[in-house]
Design an enzyme around this catalytic site. Sequence first.
Site, PDB file in Angstrom:
ATOM      1  N   SER A  33     -21.962 -39.047  20.765  1.00 33.32           N
ATOM      2  CA  SER A  33     -20.533 -38.718  20.728  1.00 33.32           C
ATOM      3  C   SER A  33     -20.113 -38.264  19.342  1.00 33.32           C
ATOM      4  O   SER A  33     -18.953 -37.954  19.108  1.00 33.32           O
ATOM      5  CB  SER A  33     -19.708 -39.932  21.163  1.00 33.32           C
ATOM      6  OG  SER A  33     -20.027 -41.060  20.359  1.00 33.32           O
ATOM      7  N   ASN A 120     -18.042 -52.272  20.732  1.00 32.53           N
ATOM      8  CA  ASN A 120     -17.015 -52.234  21.786  1.00 32.53           C
ATOM      9  C   ASN A 120     -15.618 -52.514  21.234  1.00 32.53           C
ATOM     10  O   ASN A 120     -14.660 -51.817  21.572  1.00 32.53           O
ATOM     11  CB  ASN A 120     -17.357 -53.239  22.888  1.00 32.53           C
ATOM     12  CG  ASN A 120     -18.647 -52.871  23.595  1.00 32.53           C
ATOM     13  OD1 ASN A 120     -19.181 -51.784  23.383  1.00 32.53           O
ATOM     14  ND2 ASN A 120     -19.155 -53.774  24.427  1.00 32.53           N
ATOM     15  N   THR A 165      21.411 -22.633  40.085  1.00 33.11           N
ATOM     16  CA  THR A 165      20.618 -23.512  40.951  1.00 33.11           C
ATOM     17  C   THR A 165      19.818 -22.547  41.810  1.00 33.11           C
ATOM     18  O   THR A 165      20.311 -21.460  42.134  1.00 33.11           O
ATOM     19  CB  THR A 165      21.485 -24.438  41.828  1.00 33.11           C
ATOM     20  OG1 THR A 165      22.308 -23.628  42.669  1.00 33.11           O
ATOM     21  CG2 THR A 165      22.377 -25.359  40.991  1.00 33.11           C
ATOM     22  N   HIS A 166      18.608 -22.891  42.142  1.00 31.20           N
ATOM     23  CA  HIS A 166      17.693 -21.974  42.864  1.00 31.20           C
ATOM     24  C   HIS A 166      17.500 -20.663  42.091  1.00 31.20           C
ATOM     25  O   HIS A 166      17.175 -19.641  42.689  1.00 31.20           O
ATOM     26  CB  HIS A 166      18.205 -21.649  44.274  1.00 31.20           C
ATOM     27  CG  HIS A 166      18.683 -22.840  45.043  1.00 31.20           C
ATOM     28  ND1 HIS A 166      17.885 -23.514  45.948  1.00 31.20           N
ATOM     29  CD2 HIS A 166      19.866 -23.481  45.035  1.00 31.20           C
ATOM     30  CE1 HIS A 166      18.577 -24.527  46.468  1.00 31.20           C
ATOM     31  NE2 HIS A 166      19.791 -24.536  45.923  1.00 31.20           N
ATOM     32  N   LYS A 293       6.946  -2.804  24.306  1.00 32.99           N
ATOM     33  CA  LYS A 293       6.886  -4.206  24.722  1.00 32.99           C
ATOM     34  C   LYS A 293       7.011  -5.211  23.584  1.00 32.99           C
ATOM     35  O   LYS A 293       6.518  -4.997  22.485  1.00 32.99           O
ATOM     36  CB  LYS A 293       5.559  -4.473  25.441  1.00 32.99           C
ATOM     37  CG  LYS A 293       5.430  -3.696  26.735  1.00 32.99           C
ATOM     38  CD  LYS A 293       5.816  -4.520  27.927  1.00 32.99           C
ATOM     39  CE  LYS A 293       4.789  -5.578  28.154  1.00 32.99           C
ATOM     40  NZ  LYS A 293       4.668  -6.032  29.489  1.00 32.99           N
ATOM     41  N   ASN A 295       6.298  -9.222  23.828  1.00 31.66           N
ATOM     42  CA  ASN A 295       5.899 -10.227  24.822  1.00 31.66           C
ATOM     43  C   ASN A 295       6.071 -11.654  24.315  1.00 31.66           C
ATOM     44  O   ASN A 295       5.788 -11.938  23.160  1.00 31.66           O
ATOM     45  CB  ASN A 295       4.433 -10.014  25.218  1.00 31.66           C
ATOM     46  CG  ASN A 295       4.234  -8.703  25.945  1.00 31.66           C
ATOM     47  OD1 ASN A 295       5.146  -8.229  26.634  1.00 31.66           O
ATOM     48  ND2 ASN A 295       3.065  -8.112  25.786  1.00 31.66           N
ATOM     49  N   TYR A 327     -16.723 -53.288  29.094  1.00 33.81           N
ATOM     50  CA  TYR A 327     -17.026 -51.939  28.607  1.00 33.81           C
ATOM     51  C   TYR A 327     -18.108 -51.264  29.435  1.00 33.81           C
ATOM     52  O   TYR A 327     -19.100 -51.887  29.818  1.00 33.81           O
ATOM     53  CB  TYR A 327     -17.481 -52.000  27.139  1.00 33.81           C
ATOM     54  CG  TYR A 327     -17.849 -50.646  26.563  1.00 33.81           C
ATOM     55  CD1 TYR A 327     -16.879 -49.817  26.017  1.00 33.81           C
ATOM     56  CD2 TYR A 327     -19.164 -50.177  26.604  1.00 33.81           C
ATOM     57  CE1 TYR A 327     -17.213 -48.562  25.514  1.00 33.81           C
ATOM     58  CE2 TYR A 327     -19.508 -48.929  26.102  1.00 33.81           C
ATOM     59  CZ  TYR A 327     -18.532 -48.119  25.560  1.00 33.81           C
ATOM     60  OH  TYR A 327     -18.860 -46.881  25.073  1.00 33.81           O
ATOM     61  N   GLN A 332     -16.638 -43.668  26.742  1.00 38.18           N
ATOM     62  CA  GLN A 332     -16.829 -42.780  25.596  1.00 38.18           C
ATOM     63  C   GLN A 332     -16.166 -41.412  25.843  1.00 38.18           C
ATOM     64  O   GLN A 332     -15.837 -40.700  24.901  1.00 38.18           O
ATOM     65  CB  GLN A 332     -18.332 -42.613  25.350  1.00 38.18           C
ATOM     66  CG  GLN A 332     -18.693 -41.652  24.244  1.00 38.18           C
ATOM     67  CD  GLN A 332     -20.143 -41.814  23.824  1.00 38.18           C
ATOM     68  OE1 GLN A 332     -20.494 -42.758  23.132  1.00 38.18           O
ATOM     69  NE2 GLN A 332     -20.994 -40.906  24.266  1.00 38.18           N
ATOM     70  N   LYS A 335     -12.272 -39.848  24.505  1.00 38.65           N
ATOM     71  CA  LYS A 335     -11.785 -39.241  23.263  1.00 38.65           C
ATOM     72  C   LYS A 335     -11.511 -37.754  23.351  1.00 38.65           C
ATOM     73  O   LYS A 335     -10.468 -37.277  22.900  1.00 38.65           O
ATOM     74  CB  LYS A 335     -12.775 -39.527  22.134  1.00 38.65           C
ATOM     75  CG  LYS A 335     -12.750 -40.972  21.712  1.00 38.65           C
ATOM     76  CD  LYS A 335     -13.939 -41.329  20.876  1.00 38.65           C
ATOM     77  CE  LYS A 335     -14.365 -42.747  21.135  1.00 38.65           C
ATOM     78  NZ  LYS A 335     -14.925 -42.979  22.491  1.00 38.65           N
TER      79      LYS A 335
HETATM   80  N1  ARG Z   1     -19.610 -44.315  21.055  1.00 41.76           N
HETATM   81  C1  ARG Z   1     -19.191 -45.407  21.880  1.00 41.76           C
HETATM   82  C2  ARG Z   1     -17.857 -45.046  22.567  1.00 41.76           C
HETATM   83  O1  ARG Z   1     -17.225 -44.162  22.131  1.00 41.76           O
HETATM   84  C3  ARG Z   1     -19.018 -46.632  21.063  1.00 41.76           C
HETATM   85  C4  ARG Z   1     -19.153 -47.897  21.826  1.00 41.76           C
HETATM   86  C5  ARG Z   1     -20.554 -48.093  22.255  1.00 41.76           C
HETATM   87  N2  ARG Z   1     -20.752 -49.381  22.853  1.00 41.76           N
HETATM   88  C6  ARG Z   1     -21.835 -49.691  23.536  1.00 41.76           C
HETATM   89  N3  ARG Z   1     -21.899 -50.894  24.059  1.00 41.76           N
HETATM   90  N4  ARG Z   1     -22.778 -48.830  23.741  1.00 41.76           N
HETATM   91  O2  ARG Z   1     -17.474 -45.634  23.545  1.00 41.76           O
END
Ligand code: ARG
Length: 467
Positions: A33, A120, A165-166, A293, A295, A327, A332, A335
């Site tokens: 990641s 975690n 309206t509409h 134009k 835009n 977890y 992961q 993000k």
């Molecule tokens: N890179 C992981 C995440 O974003 C970190 C946590 C990993 N934990 C584990 N038990 N493998 O979730």
Amino acid sequence: MAENNTDTKSSNQMWGGRFASGPDAIMEEINASIGFDKKLFAQDIRGSVAHATMLAHQGIISAEDKDKIVQGLNTILSEIESGNFEFSRRLEDIHMNIEARLATLIGPAAGRLHTARSRNDQVALDFRLWVKEELEKTERMLTSLIAAFLDRAEEHAESVMPGFTHLQTAQPVTFGHHCMAYVEMFGRDRSRVRHAIEHLDESPIGAAALAGTGYPIDRHMTAKALGFREPTRNSIDTVSDRDFAIEFLSIAAITGMHLSRLAEEIVIWSTPQFGFVRLSDAFSTGSSIMPQKKNPDAAELVRAKTGRINGSLIALLTIMKGLPLAYSKDMQEDKEQVFDAAESLELAIAAMTGMVRDMTVNTQRMKAAAGSGFSTATDLADWLVREAGLPFRDAHHVTGRAVALAESKGCDLADLPLSDLQAIHSAITDKVYDVLTVEASVASRKSFGGTAPSEVRRQIAFWRARN
Ligand code: ARG
């Protein structure tokens, strides 16, 4: 470039013992990641400094080791900030990249940082800190957008435009009133942001893997050091929960929906057919083939970004919905959705703030459009109720006949001669013309929250005191 993390060490070697070999190339690729979670480096380091400080305070690690750890972490922070840090995919994520570098910098003391902690709770902390900062930024950006609307509303508290309206002409309103509708929407979005900050204001660190820890840690101390109101109460929930990210995405989706409606109105208003507003050169583009134009690309892209944000919300809800506590690695994937949505949302708010501030409002076009389409028909019906004592339903019917007549003659209601109106209903006098103008129509709507300029000014004062 510092010679950090460039060796061939993999995360499998970092947890050593059980693992005889490194991961398969595909395993490494699906597992890593670092490509996106490196964004969390500052939060990760802040969290580690607070954790190490607490460990030393509690006598779990020595003061000397803590000092080495904190110094090393600060070195890493400046290495990353100055672009002198080489991230390694073999080390999976931001947490392992930083820890491995710390070991290179300070030796065995680095191994003590992870006492009473797991990735975690570490990732839950880093991500919470990031989302909290993003929410605070969103709050500030919404405040600027609201300020832009308040200025335009003040300037146009008396400018008449057609209300729809509409998307059919309904009744005349003021442009200031229409602007204030958006102030209400973005004001609600901002209070959702404030609630979300309140919800997530609990520190996850110290929940460890899921069950807490046997070390005598002080979670209140780390919570305070990291600017949280208090520590989370349940360690299992702490490492399982991504509500704070989903709440951010929900707010982004609702705000995006509001921004997209505004974008859609700007697209419509800026057509030559409407001509209500003219976008500044700064927020429009030309065409490579059609020289005439101009835009509204920025508004169109805001409309599109909203689709993207909605996708992120659905993605994370779907990622989370089947996970047993606590977890799982699925988490992961939280993000990228949040990072992408945050980028889209920031751009969308900034673009709309710029457009609202810069656009030229064509009050003549708006007023002309406000008077067409028999927009004061309700005013005629209300006059018949008030001055001639007709029940509203009968007044509605009489007015309908007047509209039909005006339509057949190709004129507005106010252009019908009195004789024509009296032929429809004998109680009509020339006083009726006073209410058939758009100005009279808007000025009469003084009910709380209505479109009369006096009411719009009251709404503006309410929000000025709160912005
Ligand atoms: N890179 C992981 C995440 O974003 C970190 C946590 C990993 N934990 C584990 N038990 N493998 O979730």
